[in-house]
Write a protein that holds these residues in place. Sequence first.
Motif, PDB file in Angstrom:
ATOM      1  N   ARG A   1       0.244  -1.558   0.036  1.00 25.62           N
ATOM      2  CA  ARG A   1      -0.001  -0.148  -0.378  1.00 25.62           C
ATOM      3  C   ARG A   1       1.242   1.272   0.312  1.00 25.62           C
ATOM      4  NH1 ARG A   1      -5.560   2.094   1.829  1.00 25.62           N
ATOM      5  NH2 ARG A   1      -6.050  -0.003   1.944  1.00 25.62           N
ATOM      6  N   GLN A   2       0.388   2.151  -0.439  1.00 22.81           N
ATOM      7  CA  GLN A   2       1.431   2.965  -0.990  1.00 22.81           C
ATOM      8  C   GLN A   2       0.805   4.631  -0.568  1.00 22.81           C
ATOM      9  OE1 GLN A   2       4.396   3.227  -3.345  1.00 22.81           O
ATOM     10  NE2 GLN A   2       3.945   0.736  -2.535  1.00 22.81           N
TER      11      GLN A   2
ATOM     12  N   GLY B   1       6.484  -1.203  12.641  1.00 25.96           N
ATOM     13  CA  GLY B   1       6.511   0.050  11.606  1.00 25.96           C
ATOM     14  C   GLY B   1       5.662   1.121  12.612  1.00 25.96           C
ATOM     15  N   LEU B   2       4.660   0.718  13.445  1.00 26.46           N
ATOM     16  CA  LEU B   2       4.554   1.801  14.485  1.00 26.46           C
ATOM     17  C   LEU B   2       5.281   2.641  15.086  1.00 26.46           C
ATOM     18  CD1 LEU B   2       0.809   0.235  15.596  1.00 26.46           C
ATOM     19  CD2 LEU B   2       1.336   1.697  14.267  1.00 26.46           C
TER      20      LEU B   2
ATOM     21  N   HIS C   1       8.429  -3.418   3.260  1.00 23.38           N
ATOM     22  CA  HIS C   1       9.797  -4.767   3.479  1.00 23.38           C
ATOM     23  C   HIS C   1       9.342  -4.885   1.714  1.00 23.38           C
ATOM     24  CE1 HIS C   1       9.198  -6.284   6.773  1.00 23.38           C
ATOM     25  NE2 HIS C   1      10.893  -6.822   5.879  1.00 23.38           N
ATOM     26  N   GLN C   2      10.562  -5.897   1.251  1.00 25.22           N
ATOM     27  CA  GLN C   2      11.543  -5.878   0.326  1.00 25.22           C
ATOM     28  C   GLN C   2      10.876  -5.161  -0.829  1.00 25.22           C
ATOM     29  OE1 GLN C   2       8.877  -9.654   0.855  1.00 25.22           O
ATOM     30  NE2 GLN C   2       9.949 -10.212   1.717  1.00 25.22           N
TER      31      GLN C   2
ATOM     32  N   GLY D   1      -1.024 -17.119   2.394  1.00 24.59           N
ATOM     33  CA  GLY D   1       0.013 -17.414   2.790  1.00 24.59           C
ATOM     34  C   GLY D   1       1.028 -16.839   2.468  1.00 24.59           C
ATOM     35  N   GLY D   2       1.175 -15.324   2.112  1.00 23.94           N
ATOM     36  CA  GLY D   2       1.449 -14.044   2.417  1.00 23.94           C
ATOM     37  C   GLY D   2       1.864 -13.416   0.782  1.00 23.94           C
ATOM     38  N   ALA D   3       3.043 -12.593   0.669  1.00 22.75           N
ATOM     39  CA  ALA D   3       2.416 -11.994  -0.549  1.00 22.75           C
ATOM     40  C   ALA D   3       4.114 -12.674  -1.334  1.00 22.75           C
ATOM     41  CB  ALA D   3       3.922 -10.477  -0.099  1.00 22.75           C
ATOM     42  N   ALA D   4       5.001 -13.395  -0.438  1.00 28.32           N
ATOM     43  CA  ALA D   4       6.262 -14.383  -1.492  1.00 28.32           C
ATOM     44  C   ALA D   4       5.217 -15.277  -2.566  1.00 28.32           C
ATOM     45  CB  ALA D   4       7.161 -14.654  -1.057  1.00 28.32           C
ATOM     46  N   LEU D   5       4.424 -15.456  -1.602  1.00 37.83           N
ATOM     47  CA  LEU D   5       3.209 -17.032  -2.017  1.00 37.83           C
ATOM     48  C   LEU D   5       2.636 -16.264  -2.866  1.00 37.83           C
ATOM     49  CD1 LEU D   5       2.040 -20.039  -2.646  1.00 37.83           C
ATOM     50  CD2 LEU D   5       0.943 -19.019  -0.506  1.00 37.83           C
ATOM     51  N   ALA D   6       2.405 -14.948  -2.812  1.00 38.77           N
ATOM     52  CA  ALA D   6       0.995 -14.823  -3.854  1.00 38.77           C
ATOM     53  C   ALA D   6       2.029 -14.335  -5.053  1.00 38.77           C
ATOM     54  CB  ALA D   6       0.214 -13.593  -3.379  1.00 38.77           C
TER      55      ALA D   6
END
Lengths: 485, 106
Positions: free
Chosen positions: A45-46, A178-179, A61-62, A319-324
Motif C-alpha cells: 500500500r502506497q 512499523g508503528l 518490506h521487499q 500465505g503471504g506476499a511471496a507466495l502470492a
Amino acid sequence: MSERVHLAVVGAGPAGLAGALAAASRGVRVTLVDAGDRAGGQFYRQPAPALNARRPQALHHQWRTWRRLADGLARHTEAGYLTHLTGHHVWCVQRESDSLAVHALLGPEQEEGVTVHADAVLLATGGYERVLPFPGWTLPGVVTAGGAQAMLKGGLVLPGRTVVVAGTGPLLLPVATGLAAAGARVAALVESASPAALLRRAPGLAAQPGKLAEGVWYAGLLARHRVPVLARHTVVAAHGTDRLTAVTVAALDRTGRIRPGTARRIPCDTLAVGHGMLPHTDLAETLGCALAGTAVRVDAEQRTDVPGVWAAGEATGVGGAALALAEGHIAGRSAAARMRGTVPDPPAWAAADRARTRHRAFSTALDTVYAPPAGWAERIPDDTVVCRCEEVTAGEVRTAARTLGATDLRSAKLLTRAGMGWCQGRMCAPAVAGLTGCPLTAARRPFARPVPLGVLAGLPDAPDGPKAPGAPEDRAADDSSPAQQ
Amino acid sequence: MNPLELTRARPGRPFTVTLDGRPVEALPGQTVAATLWAAGVPAWRTTRGTGRPRGVFCGIGVCFDCLVTVNGRANQRACLVPVHPGDAIRTQEGTGPAGGTVQGDE
C-alpha cells in the motif's frame, strides 16, 4: 493489438500484479481492475501522491520487488497492453455467452457502475483480517493490526500515541515495528503463540533461510525500539468508556488456557489486534468456483474449476506476499497460454513452482504455530458484542446454538442477525463459528459489496438470458444487502 | 519521529475541513479517517442499537464501522473517502447523520 485475447485481473496486490505482468508479457491484453487509487494492494500500500513521501520504503518490506512490479506495470501500460483501472470496486463477476463481465462500482462514492468484458478472469482478491472478540473490542481505539498498518502506509497517520499490538500471526511483527518506527510508543507486543512452538517447527522453517533472517531482523527492530514482547500472552479485555484507556493481558499455559493470577493492566490509547487472515472469495463463489475450506480451490496452474477463471494469492489460501507473487506469476502464464489456445509448459515456470511449494510449506508450518489459543470462544462473556454491525452478543449466539439448535452459520444468522449487517458477517463469522461450534464456511454472498439499486437496474439484459446475480432463483439472498431490499 | 518525517513526506499545503462545524486541519491526499485520526478524534459514529461510539476498525473498507456523513452524504466509509478543502464532515447517529437530515444540508 485489438486481436489480443483479453484477461481481466481483479486486484492489484502482489498476486494480481504478478499475474497481470506475466500475461501482458506473453501477448495478452490485460485490464487490471482494482479498488485502490494506487497499485500495491495491502502489502505494498502506497502513500497518497499528494503526501509526497520521498522515502515510502521506510514503511515497507521487499521494496526492490515492489519497484520491479511498479516498473513492469508502467512499461506494459505505456506499451498499451495493460490498462490499470483504479478506484474500481468489483461487486460481481458474471459469465455471459462468450465472455466474462466484471461489474464494478466507481469509488469512493460507489454509486455509479461500470462493466469490463474479458475473455478470462484472474481473481486476486486478497484477504482481510480475522479478529476474535473479547470484552471491549468495539471501543474506539481498538483497530485491526492490518488496519493500523494500512492507515499508516496510506495516510501516514498513527492511530494513537501508546499502542499495544496483540493477537497472533506473523503480521504483528511488521505492525509493531512499523508503528514504533513511525513514532508510536509500542507498550507491548502480545503474541499468543509460544516461541517454543516456533522452534519445534524448526525443520519446516530451516528450509527457509530467508524467512529466518527476516525473523532475526524483526527481533533486532523490536529490541531497538524497546518493544516489550509478551509471548504466550493474550488480551483478556479492553477498557474505557467512550474510548480505549487500557488493556488487560494475561499469560497462557502450555494448553493455551489463561494462567490464574497473571492478569495485568497496560495503559494505552490504541490496541492493534489481529488473529490471522481470511480469503476474499465472494467473486469466485458467485461464479460457482469450488472452495477448499474457506479458500478458492485451484489446480497446479492456479485454475479454478470454472473455465476461464484463474485465482491466485490470499484468495486461494493465506500465505503471504511471496507466495502470492509465485501464484500470480503461474496464473498469468497459464492464462496466457490457454487463452491463446496453446498448452502451457509448466517446466518453463519451474522456479515459480518451487517458490510456491516452499512458501506453501512454510505457511502451513506457521498456521500450526499461530493458531488462536485454546478456549478463546468459551472465554467470551455472554454480554460481549460479537456481531459489530447488528450488536448481537455472545450470549444470544450461544442461545441460538444451544437452545434453538443452529448447526450452521446461516441458521445462526437467521436466528440472531449476527452477520446480517453492513459487513455481511466478514467480521463476526469466525467468532460465531467458534461460539456455536459450527464450521467456518464461506458465506455465499452474491454481491461482494453493497450495490445501489440503480446500478442493478441499469445492467443490460444479456441476450441469451443468463440470470442476473442475486436473482430470486439464485442462492443466499440476504435481507440486509441494500441491493436486495 | 512521526510518519511524515519517517517517510520524508512533503505534503501540499494543509487545508481546513469541518467536523460538526468545528474546523479541523487536513493534508491533501489523506482520507477522512486519517484526517480525524491526525486531529485526535477516534470516533465519529454511534451505533443504531445501543448508541455506542465507533471509529476505524478494519481500515480497509471491509467492516463499515467508520461510517460518516460527508457534505450531506451519509454512510460514507471514512477510511476510503479522501478529504477535500471545505468538506463538511458530520458525525452519524444510528443509521444517518446526527440531526437526521441527509441531503442538502450544509
